[in-house]
Enzyme design. Sequence first.
Site, PDB file in Angstrom:
ATOM      1  N   TRP A 156       0.807  -1.217   0.000  1.00  0.00           N
ATOM      2  CA  TRP A 156       0.000   0.000   0.000  1.00  0.00           C
ATOM      3  C   TRP A 156       0.844   1.273   0.000  1.00  0.00           C
ATOM      4  O   TRP A 156       0.331   2.361  -0.222  1.00  0.00           O
ATOM      5  CB  TRP A 156      -0.932   0.030   1.227  1.00  0.00           C
ATOM      6  CG  TRP A 156      -0.199  -0.234   2.520  1.00  0.00           C
ATOM      7  CD1 TRP A 156      -0.118  -1.438   3.171  1.00  0.00           C
ATOM      8  CD2 TRP A 156       0.586   0.685   3.292  1.00  0.00           C
ATOM      9  NE1 TRP A 156       0.672  -1.319   4.295  1.00  0.00           N
ATOM     10  CE2 TRP A 156       1.118  -0.021   4.392  1.00  0.00           C
ATOM     11  CE3 TRP A 156       0.892   2.046   3.171  1.00  0.00           C
ATOM     12  CZ2 TRP A 156       1.939   0.563   5.359  1.00  0.00           C
ATOM     13  CZ3 TRP A 156       1.712   2.635   4.114  1.00  0.00           C
ATOM     14  CH2 TRP A 156       2.224   1.902   5.190  1.00  0.00           C
ATOM     15  N   ASN A 157       2.147   1.178   0.311  1.00  0.00           N
ATOM     16  CA  ASN A 157       2.910   2.429   0.463  1.00  0.00           C
ATOM     17  C   ASN A 157       3.233   3.100  -0.867  1.00  0.00           C
ATOM     18  O   ASN A 157       3.371   4.312  -0.939  1.00  0.00           O
ATOM     19  CB  ASN A 157       4.162   2.237   1.325  1.00  0.00           C
ATOM     20  CG  ASN A 157       5.143   1.243   0.752  1.00  0.00           C
ATOM     21  OD1 ASN A 157       4.807   0.460  -0.126  1.00  0.00           O
ATOM     22  ND2 ASN A 157       6.369   1.266   1.250  1.00  0.00           N
ATOM     23  N   LYS A 180      -2.287  -9.212  -7.118  1.00  0.00           N
ATOM     24  CA  LYS A 180      -3.125  -8.928  -5.950  1.00  0.00           C
ATOM     25  C   LYS A 180      -2.595  -7.652  -5.312  1.00  0.00           C
ATOM     26  O   LYS A 180      -1.528  -7.657  -4.705  1.00  0.00           O
ATOM     27  CB  LYS A 180      -3.073 -10.065  -4.925  1.00  0.00           C
ATOM     28  CG  LYS A 180      -4.127  -9.866  -3.833  1.00  0.00           C
ATOM     29  CD  LYS A 180      -3.867 -10.672  -2.581  1.00  0.00           C
ATOM     30  CE  LYS A 180      -3.068  -9.926  -1.549  1.00  0.00           C
ATOM     31  NZ  LYS A 180      -3.645  -8.670  -1.054  1.00  0.00           N
ATOM     32  N   ALA A 182      -2.585  -4.381  -2.584  1.00  0.00           N
ATOM     33  CA  ALA A 182      -2.865  -4.287  -1.143  1.00  0.00           C
ATOM     34  C   ALA A 182      -4.342  -3.944  -0.922  1.00  0.00           C
ATOM     35  O   ALA A 182      -4.910  -3.139  -1.665  1.00  0.00           O
ATOM     36  CB  ALA A 182      -1.991  -3.203  -0.537  1.00  0.00           C
ATOM     37  N   SER A 234       6.031  -7.170   3.861  1.00  0.00           N
ATOM     38  CA  SER A 234       6.743  -7.455   5.116  1.00  0.00           C
ATOM     39  C   SER A 234       7.591  -8.727   5.008  1.00  0.00           C
ATOM     40  O   SER A 234       7.298  -9.628   4.217  1.00  0.00           O
ATOM     41  CB  SER A 234       5.731  -7.611   6.253  1.00  0.00           C
ATOM     42  OG  SER A 234       5.074  -8.852   6.119  1.00  0.00           O
ATOM     43  N   GLU A 255      10.896  -8.275  -2.050  1.00  0.00           N
ATOM     44  CA  GLU A 255      11.437  -6.990  -1.600  1.00  0.00           C
ATOM     45  C   GLU A 255      10.784  -6.747  -0.240  1.00  0.00           C
ATOM     46  O   GLU A 255       9.621  -6.392  -0.157  1.00  0.00           O
ATOM     47  CB  GLU A 255      11.096  -5.908  -2.637  1.00  0.00           C
ATOM     48  CG  GLU A 255      11.989  -4.709  -2.536  1.00  0.00           C
ATOM     49  CD  GLU A 255      11.350  -3.599  -1.754  1.00  0.00           C
ATOM     50  OE1 GLU A 255      11.574  -3.551  -0.515  1.00  0.00           O
ATOM     51  OE2 GLU A 255      10.614  -2.814  -2.358  1.00  0.00           O
ATOM     52  N   LEU A 256      11.551  -7.021   0.811  1.00  0.00           N
ATOM     53  CA  LEU A 256      10.963  -7.089   2.160  1.00  0.00           C
ATOM     54  C   LEU A 256      11.395  -5.889   3.016  1.00  0.00           C
ATOM     55  O   LEU A 256      11.804  -4.866   2.497  1.00  0.00           O
ATOM     56  CB  LEU A 256      11.347  -8.433   2.785  1.00  0.00           C
ATOM     57  CG  LEU A 256      11.058  -9.658   1.883  1.00  0.00           C
ATOM     58  CD1 LEU A 256      11.540 -10.949   2.529  1.00  0.00           C
ATOM     59  CD2 LEU A 256       9.576  -9.753   1.535  1.00  0.00           C
ATOM     60  N   CYS A 289      10.325   1.273   2.645  1.00  0.00           N
ATOM     61  CA  CYS A 289      11.230   0.222   3.143  1.00  0.00           C
ATOM     62  C   CYS A 289      12.661   0.722   3.224  1.00  0.00           C
ATOM     63  O   CYS A 289      13.499   0.086   3.852  1.00  0.00           O
ATOM     64  CB  CYS A 289      11.207  -0.987   2.214  1.00  0.00           C
ATOM     65  SG  CYS A 289       9.598  -1.706   2.114  1.00  0.00           S
TER      66      CYS A 289
HETATM   67  C1  SIN Z   1       9.416   0.536  -0.910  1.00  0.00           C
HETATM   68  O1  SIN Z   1       9.263   1.175   0.106  1.00  0.00           O
HETATM   69  O2  SIN Z   1       9.181  -0.668  -0.940  1.00  0.00           O
HETATM   70  C2  SIN Z   1       9.864   1.163  -2.212  1.00  0.00           C
HETATM   71  C3  SIN Z   1      10.560   2.445  -2.056  1.00  0.00           C
HETATM   72  C4  SIN Z   1      11.043   3.017  -3.351  1.00  0.00           C
HETATM   73  O3  SIN Z   1      10.857   2.451  -4.420  1.00  0.00           O
HETATM   74  O4  SIN Z   1      11.651   4.074  -3.303  1.00  0.00           O
END
Ligand code: SIN
Length: 482
Positions: A156-157, A180, A182, A234, A255-256, A289
């Site tokens: 969702w971010n 799928k 978020a 996550s 990508e966690l 992340c």
């Molecule tokens: C992420 O937070 O998973 C991606 C961040 C980004 O692409 O800059």
Amino acid sequence: MKLNDPQLLKQACYVAGNWVTAIDDACSSVTNPSTGELIATVPALGKQETSSAIHAADKAQGDWAARTAKERATVLRRWYELIVENTEDLATILTSEQGKPLAEAKGEITYAASFVEWYAEEAKRAYGELIPSHKPDARILVSKQPIGVVGAITPWNFPAAMITRKCGPAFAAGCAVVLKPAPDTPLTALALAELAGRAGIPAGLFSVITGDAVAIGGALTESPTVKKISFTGSTGVGKLLMSQSADTVKKLALELGGNAPFIVCDDADLDKAIDGVMIAKFRNAGQTCICANRIYVHNSIYDEFAAKLVDRVKALKVADGFEPGANLGPLINAAAVEKVQAHVDDAQAKGAKLAYGEPQPEGTHFFPPQVLTEMDDTMRIATEETFGPVAALFRFSDDADVIRRANHTSSGLAAYAYTQSLSRAFKFSEALEYGMVGINEGLISTEAAPFGGVKESGLGREGARQGMEDFLETKYTLMGGL
Ligand code: SIN
């Protein structure tokens, strides 16, 4: 929600080229995290619809892969152009469901489009090799072939960019995708699917399914037709998908989570380091992340750095994403607020000082930015990802020691270091156990670079040439009898 093109607001799923709802009309709500208002509902689909989407993907993939790279590139280019043309609407949808300020949402749409553009170009470069062989009458031919049907699960971010970062290279390579999105942010995904259809992505090549995460994830991982799972989210869910994919030996791109160190040396350009930390910490209200989680500042400049940072943080405007001048929108939900507050409380209980910060307005998802000083390694922030707008300043006095502390985590996604010494810059770049390192840079994300982590932060890379390589199989043919 006011859109120039109301057709972009979809309350149905895109399966096998059709817009569908649940047979029993079951649906789930999408709310605005800033106001709590209901914006839309999306179908609550499950295993059966996911299986139909996988079947359609399998049927569509062969023809798509058989097209020339140039033909695939032309369709991707058209998708890119449509995303750019509809930036205003896509950003409006994104801010409504995710909360980030509209200007930042527009920036995300540009970032999302950049992956489609880049892979439209890269589609033509899935090169193989001809290797001199071990026999005089033979040649070793190495060719690249699409991996097939891909199950993508996105967070969702970044409701737009994490989709195009997967779908751009997948379609360029000749793969099909069942996505799928978020549950908090499905509307951006559905709007992107509408534009993909208009661009000429064939029916079935791209399906978007909303609903029961366990059922959809289960159907994707247990299907032998799905050859790869690409997941951003996550670490816990990544490990689960990994174990569920074991039976069918799927390729995984994960990508966690991260817990990025941000190191400011005594010889750093302080103003540049402050600029860097502002973006690395407060982008998307701290919900990335690769956000700086542990800011290590050399003892000799610690107080000056903290004072300058407080001045900059005081100027941040926390507001609804549609309010002009907003820098930080709300966090995604109440659980996120609770976690960030728990990290702040834990640090303060163990002796950290709140150098700046307003109290969290109860009953809302807004979290005013905070600066904590006198952090130490026993505090939760030292080992856990906060995912919120809290700048936590740790002291250090020795490079070797700060490298050891920075590496003391199971995460290995992104790290940052600020120094004006070339030899120190190389030392940090090489010694930090992370997939990505920003030296004198707080914003490292770009479609042109391979994004990904080491240790428990994941597997594989997204973006750049490596991002397409991840959707290709390598085939070796021994061409004999020549
Ligand atoms: C992420 O937070 O998973 C991606 C961040 C980004 O692409 O800059």
